[in-house]
Design a protein around this motif. Structure first.
Motif: not given
Length: 259
Positions: A68-71, A74-80
């Motif tokens: 439910x988190x906008x993309x 979401x990518x402000x919170x996780x990194x790959x």
């Protein structure tokens, strides 16, 4: 940040890859994911990142369903961090790391002074500032892996996901990457795929071990990474011991023979 995976399941058609995985990862903890090739390690982290959809189950960040988190949020919170043998960008190391700030920069906007400053700080922190103007294709595998780490961290994530970060590196660079992961875990929660049980024992609070036949174990690393469990999962006889040199207890694992 707290990560909660509830009854995580995934299947490709009729082939079940993993089933009913439940994990609670607290702030600044490290989760290691282990198992033989084809067991589902990369598939599992892709489900966490919403690159693949769980067949059943859910993944929550601080109680919020990640689906439910906008993309962009979401990518402000996780990194790959992908493996260092992935295709290299045709740009300098500094430019590549600056791309990690993309989630904080508007679509048609230029990087701001803060973005450049964060990039400089991260290169300094990871000891690669001297590579700033080097082309990505001209640095070593270990140097490029450190730059990938810097690109992931410069976005100031709460969750860092690493896909075999120590793979294809020589002995020194492997150690450097592991020491860096241990150091940055005080700032960010980490999930890492690894083929090295010893690294999981040294770094990870928890381990998810895929056992084959759609079976897995998850829990405290010291309880999951045992000679018997590794024998069943990896089909290798091992000896697990502990080195007490230099006033520090360090586990080691010696492979004896394949089964």
């Amino acid at each position: 940040m707290k990560l909660h995976i509830h009854n995580g399941c995934f299947a490709y058609g009729d082939k079940q890859v993993f089933n009913q995985v439940n994990i609670e990862l607290k702030k600044n903890e490290i989760l290691a994911i282990m198992g033989p090739n084809g067991a589902g390690k990369t598939t599992f982290i892709k489900c966490i990142m919403n690159m693949l959809k769980w067949t059943q189950g859910s993944c929550y960040l601080d109680g919020r369903d990640m689906a439910d988190i906008p993309i962009k949020d979401l990518w402000k919170q996780i990194s790959y961090v992908p493996q260092s043998n992935s295709n290299r960008l045709l740009c300098t190391i500094k430019e590549m790391i600056l791309l990690g700030r993309s989630a904080h920069i508007g679509l048609l906007s230029e990087p701001k002074k803060k973005d450049v400053q964060k990039t400089e700080e991260m290169m300094e922190l990871l000891g690669i500032h001297h590579l700033a103007d080097s082309m990505c294709k001209h640095v070593s595998g270990g140097e490029y892996q450190m730059a990938l780490l810097a690109r992931a961290l410069v976005s100031e994530p709460e969750l860092l996901i690493l896909d075999e970060p120590e793979a294809n590196l020589d002995f020194k660079n492997r150690l450097l990457v592991l020491e860096t992961i241990k150091r940055i875990s005080s700032k960010v929660t980490c999930i890492m795929n690894t083929h090295y049980p010893e690294h999981a024992m040294q770094l990870a609070n928890q381990t998810l071990l895929f056992m084959g036949a759609n079976h897995h174990l998850v829990g405290d690393s010291a309880e999951i990474i045992t000679e018997d469990n590794l024998r069943k999962s990896l089909e290798v006889d091992v000896i697990i011991g502990c080195n007490e040199r230099l006033g520090e207890s360090r586990p080691y694992i010696i492979p004896v023979q394949s089964i």
